[in-house]
Design a protein around this motif. Structure first.
Motif, PDB file in Angstrom:
ATOM      1  N   GLU A   1     125.745 -23.606 -18.302  1.00  0.00           N
ATOM      2  CA  GLU A   1     124.622 -23.709 -17.063  1.00  0.00           C
ATOM      3  C   GLU A   1     124.270 -23.012 -16.985  1.00  0.00           C
ATOM      4  O   GLU A   1     122.707 -23.164 -17.096  1.00  0.00           O
ATOM      5  N   ASP A   2     124.483 -21.377 -17.223  1.00  0.00           N
ATOM      6  CA  ASP A   2     123.566 -20.360 -17.081  1.00  0.00           C
ATOM      7  C   ASP A   2     122.658 -20.129 -18.301  1.00  0.00           C
ATOM      8  O   ASP A   2     121.485 -20.126 -18.378  1.00  0.00           O
ATOM      9  N   GLU A   3     122.939 -21.250 -19.981  1.00  0.00           N
ATOM     10  CA  GLU A   3     122.157 -20.888 -20.932  1.00  0.00           C
ATOM     11  C   GLU A   3     121.571 -21.760 -20.396  1.00  0.00           C
ATOM     12  O   GLU A   3     120.202 -22.016 -21.066  1.00  0.00           O
ATOM     13  N   GLU A   4     121.693 -23.386 -19.606  1.00  0.00           N
ATOM     14  CA  GLU A   4     120.207 -24.017 -19.324  1.00  0.00           C
ATOM     15  C   GLU A   4     119.500 -23.216 -18.861  1.00  0.00           C
ATOM     16  O   GLU A   4     118.000 -23.656 -18.695  1.00  0.00           O
ATOM     17  N   ARG A   5     119.958 -22.989 -17.625  1.00  0.00           N
ATOM     18  CA  ARG A   5     118.883 -22.310 -16.379  1.00  0.00           C
ATOM     19  C   ARG A   5     118.109 -21.473 -17.481  1.00  0.00           C
ATOM     20  O   ARG A   5     116.919 -21.312 -17.359  1.00  0.00           O
ATOM     21  N   ALA A   6     118.409 -20.859 -18.337  1.00  0.00           N
ATOM     22  CA  ALA A   6     117.066 -19.650 -18.784  1.00  0.00           C
ATOM     23  C   ALA A   6     116.340 -20.719 -19.847  1.00  0.00           C
ATOM     24  O   ALA A   6     115.338 -20.779 -20.558  1.00  0.00           O
ATOM     25  N   ALA A   7     117.175 -21.758 -20.033  1.00  0.00           N
ATOM     26  CA  ALA A   7     116.466 -22.887 -21.113  1.00  0.00           C
ATOM     27  C   ALA A   7     115.223 -23.198 -19.864  1.00  0.00           C
ATOM     28  O   ALA A   7     114.124 -23.283 -20.273  1.00  0.00           O
ATOM     29  N   ARG A   8     115.167 -23.446 -19.239  1.00  0.00           N
ATOM     30  CA  ARG A   8     114.366 -24.461 -18.008  1.00  0.00           C
ATOM     31  C   ARG A   8     113.367 -23.670 -17.567  1.00  0.00           C
ATOM     32  O   ARG A   8     112.356 -24.493 -17.257  1.00  0.00           O
ATOM     33  N   ALA A   9     113.711 -22.094 -17.263  1.00  0.00           N
ATOM     34  CA  ALA A   9     113.203 -21.472 -17.174  1.00  0.00           C
ATOM     35  C   ALA A   9     111.847 -20.738 -17.566  1.00  0.00           C
ATOM     36  O   ALA A   9     110.770 -20.564 -17.686  1.00  0.00           O
ATOM     37  N   ALA A  10     112.682 -21.056 -19.399  1.00  0.00           N
ATOM     38  CA  ALA A  10     111.336 -21.078 -20.658  1.00  0.00           C
ATOM     39  C   ALA A  10     110.383 -21.882 -20.601  1.00  0.00           C
ATOM     40  O   ALA A  10     109.345 -21.315 -20.982  1.00  0.00           O
ATOM     41  N   LEU A  11     111.071 -23.057 -20.522  1.00  0.00           N
ATOM     42  CA  LEU A  11     110.421 -24.269 -19.605  1.00  0.00           C
ATOM     43  C   LEU A  11     109.193 -24.279 -19.969  1.00  0.00           C
ATOM     44  O   LEU A  11     108.164 -24.236 -19.419  1.00  0.00           O
ATOM     45  N   SER A  12     109.246 -23.883 -17.933  1.00  0.00           N
ATOM     46  CA  SER A  12     108.644 -23.697 -17.037  1.00  0.00           C
ATOM     47  C   SER A  12     107.632 -22.642 -17.682  1.00  0.00           C
ATOM     48  O   SER A  12     106.211 -22.577 -16.299  1.00  0.00           O
ATOM     49  N   ARG A  13     107.534 -21.457 -17.878  1.00  0.00           N
ATOM     50  CA  ARG A  13     106.814 -20.644 -18.103  1.00  0.00           C
ATOM     51  C   ARG A  13     105.602 -21.475 -18.869  1.00  0.00           C
ATOM     52  O   ARG A  13     104.488 -20.297 -18.816  1.00  0.00           O
ATOM     53  N   LEU A  14     106.428 -21.703 -19.888  1.00  0.00           N
ATOM     54  CA  LEU A  14     104.860 -22.663 -21.461  1.00  0.00           C
ATOM     55  C   LEU A  14     104.584 -23.584 -20.247  1.00  0.00           C
ATOM     56  O   LEU A  14     103.746 -23.488 -21.061  1.00  0.00           O
ATOM     57  N   GLU A  15     105.158 -24.406 -19.742  1.00  0.00           N
ATOM     58  CA  GLU A  15     104.178 -25.319 -19.108  1.00  0.00           C
ATOM     59  C   GLU A  15     103.260 -25.003 -18.663  1.00  0.00           C
ATOM     60  O   GLU A  15     101.964 -25.332 -18.517  1.00  0.00           O
ATOM     61  N   ALA A  16     102.857 -23.390 -17.449  1.00  0.00           N
ATOM     62  CA  ALA A  16     102.246 -23.058 -16.549  1.00  0.00           C
ATOM     63  C   ALA A  16     101.323 -21.378 -17.239  1.00  0.00           C
ATOM     64  O   ALA A  16     100.150 -22.070 -17.468  1.00  0.00           O
ATOM     65  N   ASP A  17     101.834 -21.424 -18.972  1.00  0.00           N
ATOM     66  CA  ASP A  17     100.922 -20.701 -19.826  1.00  0.00           C
ATOM     67  C   ASP A  17     100.040 -22.382 -20.448  1.00  0.00           C
ATOM     68  O   ASP A  17      98.630 -22.295 -20.479  1.00  0.00           O
ATOM     69  N   MET A  18     100.470 -22.899 -20.205  1.00  0.00           N
ATOM     70  CA  MET A  18      99.751 -24.300 -20.645  1.00  0.00           C
ATOM     71  C   MET A  18      98.638 -24.531 -20.167  1.00  0.00           C
ATOM     72  O   MET A  18      97.596 -25.177 -20.449  1.00  0.00           O
ATOM     73  N   VAL A  19      98.976 -24.902 -18.997  1.00  0.00           N
ATOM     74  CA  VAL A  19      97.829 -25.380 -17.749  1.00  0.00           C
ATOM     75  C   VAL A  19      97.252 -24.558 -17.580  1.00  0.00           C
ATOM     76  O   VAL A  19      95.673 -24.816 -17.359  1.00  0.00           O
ATOM     77  N   ARG A  20      97.700 -22.973 -17.176  1.00  0.00           N
ATOM     78  CA  ARG A  20      96.423 -22.250 -17.729  1.00  0.00           C
ATOM     79  C   ARG A  20      95.098 -22.150 -18.765  1.00  0.00           C
ATOM     80  O   ARG A  20      93.774 -21.747 -18.280  1.00  0.00           O
ATOM     81  N   ARG A  21      95.548 -21.929 -19.819  1.00  0.00           N
ATOM     82  CA  ARG A  21      94.995 -22.180 -20.633  1.00  0.00           C
ATOM     83  C   ARG A  21      94.022 -23.474 -20.729  1.00  0.00           C
ATOM     84  O   ARG A  21      93.080 -23.278 -21.248  1.00  0.00           O
ATOM     85  N   PHE A  22      94.467 -24.110 -20.168  1.00  0.00           N
ATOM     86  CA  PHE A  22      93.536 -26.067 -19.758  1.00  0.00           C
ATOM     87  C   PHE A  22      92.567 -25.680 -19.128  1.00  0.00           C
ATOM     88  O   PHE A  22      91.447 -25.263 -18.857  1.00  0.00           O
ATOM     89  N   THR A  23      92.822 -24.785 -17.919  1.00  0.00           N
ATOM     90  CA  THR A  23      92.275 -24.205 -16.811  1.00  0.00           C
ATOM     91  C   THR A  23      90.713 -23.596 -17.622  1.00  0.00           C
ATOM     92  O   THR A  23      89.891 -23.440 -17.385  1.00  0.00           O
ATOM     93  N   ILE A  24      91.034 -22.371 -18.036  1.00  0.00           N
ATOM     94  CA  ILE A  24      89.805 -21.951 -19.099  1.00  0.00           C
ATOM     95  C   ILE A  24      89.121 -22.444 -19.892  1.00  0.00           C
ATOM     96  O   ILE A  24      88.206 -22.210 -19.736  1.00  0.00           O
ATOM     97  N   LEU A  25      89.401 -23.172 -20.629  1.00  0.00           N
ATOM     98  CA  LEU A  25      89.073 -24.359 -21.383  1.00  0.00           C
ATOM     99  C   LEU A  25      87.993 -25.017 -20.502  1.00  0.00           C
ATOM    100  O   LEU A  25      86.595 -25.338 -20.961  1.00  0.00           O
ATOM    101  N   ARG A  26      88.988 -25.653 -19.653  1.00  0.00           N
ATOM    102  CA  ARG A  26      87.973 -26.396 -19.094  1.00  0.00           C
ATOM    103  C   ARG A  26      86.319 -25.683 -18.085  1.00  0.00           C
ATOM    104  O   ARG A  26      85.217 -26.189 -18.076  1.00  0.00           O
ATOM    105  N   LYS A  27      86.587 -24.721 -17.639  1.00  0.00           N
ATOM    106  CA  LYS A  27      85.266 -23.766 -17.180  1.00  0.00           C
ATOM    107  C   LYS A  27      84.921 -23.314 -18.124  1.00  0.00           C
ATOM    108  O   LYS A  27      83.172 -23.032 -17.708  1.00  0.00           O
ATOM    109  N   ALA A  28      85.609 -23.155 -19.390  1.00  0.00           N
ATOM    110  CA  ALA A  28      84.354 -22.661 -20.882  1.00  0.00           C
ATOM    111  C   ALA A  28      83.806 -23.607 -20.629  1.00  0.00           C
ATOM    112  O   ALA A  28      82.462 -23.654 -21.390  1.00  0.00           O
ATOM    113  N   SER A  29      83.709 -25.080 -21.074  1.00  0.00           N
ATOM    114  CA  SER A  29      82.915 -26.256 -21.493  1.00  0.00           C
ATOM    115  C   SER A  29      82.057 -26.465 -20.370  1.00  0.00           C
ATOM    116  O   SER A  29      82.124 -26.518 -18.923  1.00  0.00           O
ATOM    117  N   PRO A  30      80.928 -27.128 -21.072  1.00  0.00           N
ATOM    118  CA  PRO A  30      80.061 -26.966 -20.201  1.00  0.00           C
ATOM    119  C   PRO A  30      79.755 -28.634 -19.459  1.00  0.00           C
ATOM    120  O   PRO A  30      80.828 -29.305 -19.284  1.00  0.00           O
TER     121      PRO A  30
END
Length: 136
Positions: A107-136
């Motif tokens: 369960e500790d390993e699964e919790r760490a994996a879920r936290a890492a996945l959440s960080r990756l998802e948040a980073d992806m959303v942040r990058r899409f937001t930056i791309l969207r703002k940069a496009s005309p």
């Protein structure tokens, strides 16, 4: 199907095989209660619940496993069991502690994996937001 004194049992986890070998008897628990299987039992499929799985080998030795939910399929003289988590214990007295420790580590390993996945998802959303703002 010919008559036999034993069946071949495979107890599989997602990453490895926990047990593979002959058995004279197998007992466990499903959603609707306990069950037992002998080598010449009719073909059988059931969903397993977290419980104790007991495999009696042809010489009479018993193997005791603490398992999580899973699926059991008996076809002919083969029994395939797939579970999410499982551990083998020496006896019922020590199995409870072994299961608690092993499942807590998983369960500790699964919790760490879920936290890492959440960080990756948040980073992806942040990058899409930056791309969207940069496009005309």
């Amino acid at each position: 199907m010919s008559l036999s004194d034993e069946m071949r049992v495979s107890l599989r986890l997602p990453a490895r095989i926990l047990f593979q070998g002959p058995a004279a008897r197998l007992s466990g628990s499903a959603a609707h209660g306990g069950f037992g299987i002998l080598p010449n039992h009719v073909d059988f499929v059931t969903a397993l619940v977290p419980s104790v799985l007991l495999v009696t080998q042809p010489g009479g030795a018993e193997r005791i496993f603490g398992i999580d939910e899973g699926l059991l399929v008996k076809k002919g003289h083969d029994v395939d069991i797939a579970v999410r988590r499982g551990v083998e214990g020496g006896d019922l007295g020590t199995l409870h502690a072994t299961v608690g420790k092993a499942f807590a580590e998983i369960e500790d390993e699964e919790r760490a994996a879920r936290a890492a996945l959440s960080r990756l998802e948040a980073d992806m959303v942040r990058r899409f937001t930056i791309l969207r703002k940069a496009s005309p």
